[in-house]
Design a protein around this motif. Structure first.
Motif, PDB file in Angstrom:
ATOM      1  N   VAL A 200      -5.999   2.238  -4.439  1.00 33.59           N
ATOM      2  CA  VAL A 200      -7.434   2.030  -4.224  1.00 33.59           C
ATOM      3  C   VAL A 200      -7.734   0.537  -4.132  1.00 33.59           C
ATOM      4  O   VAL A 200      -8.430   0.075  -3.218  1.00 33.59           O
ATOM      5  N   PHE A 201      -7.187  -0.252  -5.050  1.00 38.11           N
ATOM      6  CA  PHE A 201      -7.422  -1.691  -5.054  1.00 38.11           C
ATOM      7  C   PHE A 201      -6.775  -2.368  -3.848  1.00 38.11           C
ATOM      8  O   PHE A 201      -7.350  -3.293  -3.259  1.00 38.11           O
TER       9      PHE A 201
ATOM     10  N   LEU B 280      -9.647  -3.928   3.239  1.00 37.37           N
ATOM     11  CA  LEU B 280     -10.978  -3.826   3.821  1.00 37.37           C
ATOM     12  C   LEU B 280     -11.689  -5.175   3.830  1.00 37.37           C
ATOM     13  O   LEU B 280     -12.350  -5.536   4.813  1.00 37.37           O
TER      14      LEU B 280
ATOM     15  N   SER C 210     -10.807   6.377  -3.381  1.00 36.81           N
ATOM     16  CA  SER C 210     -11.776   6.163  -4.462  1.00 36.81           C
ATOM     17  C   SER C 210     -12.388   7.480  -4.910  1.00 36.81           C
ATOM     18  O   SER C 210     -12.504   7.750  -6.120  1.00 36.81           O
TER      19      SER C 210
ATOM     20  N   PHE D  36      -9.882   3.420   1.619  1.00 36.04           N
ATOM     21  CA  PHE D  36     -10.537   3.045   0.361  1.00 36.04           C
ATOM     22  C   PHE D  36     -11.511   4.132  -0.094  1.00 36.04           C
ATOM     23  O   PHE D  36     -11.549   4.502  -1.275  1.00 36.04           O
TER      24      PHE D  36
ATOM     25  N   SER E 136      -5.816   9.814   3.481  1.00 32.75           N
ATOM     26  CA  SER E 136      -6.001   8.372   3.672  1.00 32.75           C
ATOM     27  C   SER E 136      -4.974   7.803   4.643  1.00 32.75           C
ATOM     28  O   SER E 136      -5.306   6.958   5.490  1.00 32.75           O
TER      29      SER E 136
ATOM     30  N   PHE F 223       0.828  -1.201   0.000  1.00 33.38           N
ATOM     31  CA  PHE F 223       0.000   0.000   0.000  1.00 33.38           C
ATOM     32  C   PHE F 223       0.862   1.251   0.000  1.00 33.38           C
ATOM     33  O   PHE F 223       0.623   2.189  -0.786  1.00 33.38           O
TER      34      PHE F 223
ATOM     35  N   ALA G 113      -6.244  -0.955  -0.890  1.00 32.29           N
ATOM     36  CA  ALA G 113      -7.073  -0.614   0.273  1.00 32.29           C
ATOM     37  C   ALA G 113      -8.342  -1.459   0.295  1.00 32.29           C
ATOM     38  O   ALA G 113      -8.810  -1.866   1.371  1.00 32.29           O
ATOM     39  N   PHE G 114      -8.900  -1.742  -0.870  1.00 31.00           N
ATOM     40  CA  PHE G 114     -10.097  -2.582  -0.929  1.00 31.00           C
ATOM     41  C   PHE G 114      -9.790  -4.004  -0.456  1.00 31.00           C
ATOM     42  O   PHE G 114     -10.588  -4.602   0.275  1.00 31.00           O
TER      43      PHE G 114
ATOM     44  N   TRP H  35      -8.977   0.855   6.926  1.00 36.02           N
ATOM     45  CA  TRP H  35      -9.010   0.480   5.511  1.00 36.02           C
ATOM     46  C   TRP H  35     -10.245   1.037   4.814  1.00 36.02           C
ATOM     47  O   TRP H  35     -10.194   1.406   3.633  1.00 36.02           O
TER      48      TRP H  35
END
Length: 506
Positions: free
Chosen positions: A43-44, A50, A77, A73, A111, A8, A46-47, A69
């Motif tokens: 973004v991906f 999550l 996003s 995200f 973030s 990340f 962090a997803f 997270w």
């Protein structure tokens, strides 16, 4: 999880470097598409964090849990969507490259701030986020309006950040810990019952009501309508709602009944003022600003009542909704199509039926937990919302088919909302344990203010020509206006540009 955190931060660093590279004039303008691909990587990641994060983990300076997270995200996003929107929206702007760089810096800093477990790091990162926002507001050096707005906003933001900074130093003085995970444990928690703990809570309230544009600090958000639409969108989607995040993070110490009462009163007044501004102003962006003031007031009420998971759900759904409304503000056209009143008596019966149904459902919802303060407020809001929605979608529907369609839409929207609410509630279950003992006096004051506001709304609708209504109307117009020097219908720098280009300008 250590590998995921490493990936990340590598992706975050690459996104920041890409933003810096785009500032170089020799880099082609079309590089922005490559930049957006790079920005999408964190973004991906962090997803993934999550989805697979099901426990709290502390790694060095970082605190990883579902909320961390989720916020990362959400913020990244929103930043990616707004940058993608800006590719064409800001095309041709003299500060085109700087907009993308600052957008990237702002979203990455925000973030990372809420992933931090160190109070010093969190405070510094949030301060840099506010600094980037003020730079975005005043980025066009030729437009004096936004420059003045940026200066006034920077002052009010500095007051908010300074309050947070002092609160963090006082927290360290009380507990001897900078680590957020440790300051609420053991004997440290008991220290917050002292006068120093009360001061810390008051400073936290000050630090959150300013960026949330709560009365009496709401003017900065009203004056911000002059900034470019993507900047307004990120402001309303990722900055004003920080109050819910900070109060959730410090939920265990936010317990003093007088501080909670103060926050409830300020937030309730802001709900009424924001709602009034959105009703009386005809400017679309100002209506959105008034709506945000009211919505953030309700979010802070949720925090004061100890329903932190609901506050997080609120801030995320509001951020997505308000960002969407700002992005479509350029094409928004108000249509005042009055509903057909061919059979006024039938419509009135449907309105009464909707109000009766709203009262019954509100009472049933309240009886599920009659001693819970938040349940009382939620029951009132639910009944009011259902009554208004029923009137607009069902009571004044065009014939039987129109009413059936309105009823189906109402059921679908209600079911979708409750499904999303329960989904996020399950994700944030660990924050459901911090339930404040809300003072009864605060709840009574809030209910009275909300009922007075609702009563005034109904009375004004039936007595629109009275002197009292005129006074209220003009007062709401006044408090919803920016300073005269910060209003410019036709920007002078555009006029000068047209003169230089050989165009006539009347």
């Amino acid at each position: 999880m250590t590998y995921l955190l490493t990936l990340f931060f590598i992706s975050i660093v690459l996104a920041v470097i890409s933003g810096i590279v785009y500032l170089i004039p020799k880099v082609p303008t079309r590089y922005v598409h490559v930049h957006l691909v790079i920005v999408s990587i964190p973004v991906f990641i962090a997803f993934i964090g999550l989805v697979f994060m099901n426990e709290m983990i502390d790694i060095g300076f970082w605190h990883l849990d579902t909320l961390s997270w989720l916020l990362a995200f959400f913020i990244l996003s929103i930043g990616l969507i707004l940058q993608r929107f800006s590719v064409r929206y800001l095309d041709g702007d003299a500060q085109y490259r700087k907009y993308f760089a600052l957008f990237t810096f702002l979203t990455t800093l925000a973030s990372v701030a809420w992933l931090s477990n160190d109070l010093r790091l969190m405070t510094c990162l949030w301060g840099l986020t506010l600094f980037c926002l003020t730079l975005l507001i005043g980025l066009n050096a030729k437009w004096q309006i936004t420059k003045r707005v940026a200066r006034s906003t920077s002052v009010i933001f500095f007051v908010s950040w300074l309050a947070l900074l002092i609160a963090m130093f006082m927290t360290y003085n009380v507990t001897g810990e900078w680590n957020q995970s440790l300051i609420f444990k053991g004997d440290n928690f008991a220290q917050f019952k002292s006068w120093q703990g009360i001061v810390i809570q008051l400073l936290l309230v000050l630090s959150v009501i300013i960026p949330a544009a709560q009365w009496p600090f709401h003017k900065w958000l009203i004056e911000s309508v002059a900034v470019p639409t993507p900047v307004s969108a990120i402001m309303h989607a990722g900055i004003v709602n920080v109050g819910g995040v900070i109060l959730t993070r410090f939920a265990p110490i936010f317990t003093n009944e007088w501080v909670i009462t103060l926050l409830i009163i300020i937030a309730t007044v802001s709900v009424l003022i924001g709602s009034g501004i959105s009703l009386v102003h005809v400017d679309y962006k100002r209506q959105l600003v008034g709506s945000t003031i009211g919505q953030m007031g309700f979010m802070l009420i949720q925090c004061a009542l100890g329903v932190y998971s609901a506050a997080i759900v609120h801030l995320i759904l509001h951020g997505l909704f308000k960002a969407t409304l700002f992005l479509r503000s350029g094409s928004a056209v108000r249509h005042f199509d009055m509903p057909s009143r061919m059979n006024e008596s039938v419509s009135y019966i449907w309105v009464l039926l909707g109000r009766l149904l709203a009262i019954i459902i509100g009472i049933m919802f309240w009886l599920m937990a009659p001693t819970n303060s938040y349940q009382i407020i939620s029951a009132l809001i639910l009944a009011w919302s259902l009554s208004v929605s029923w009137t607009q979608l069902v009571a004044f529907g065009e014939g039987k088919l129109g009413r059936i369609i309105g009823l189906v839409a109402l059921v679908i929207v209600g079911a979708a909302y409750f499904a999303v609410h329960h989904l996020f509630h399950d994700l944030l279950y660990q924050y459901s344990i911090y339930s404040n003992e809300t003072p009864l006096l605060a709840v009574i004051i809030m209910v009275i203010l909300l009922l007075i506001g609702s009563g005034l709304n109904l009375w004004i609708g039936r007595n629109q020509s009275s002197k009292f209504v005129t006074i209220i109307y003009l007062w709401l117009i006044h408090i919803g206006e920016a300073k005269t020097q910060n209003i410019e219908t036709h920007p002078h720098y555009l006029k000068n540009h047209l003169f230089k280009g050989g165009y006539k300008h009347d």
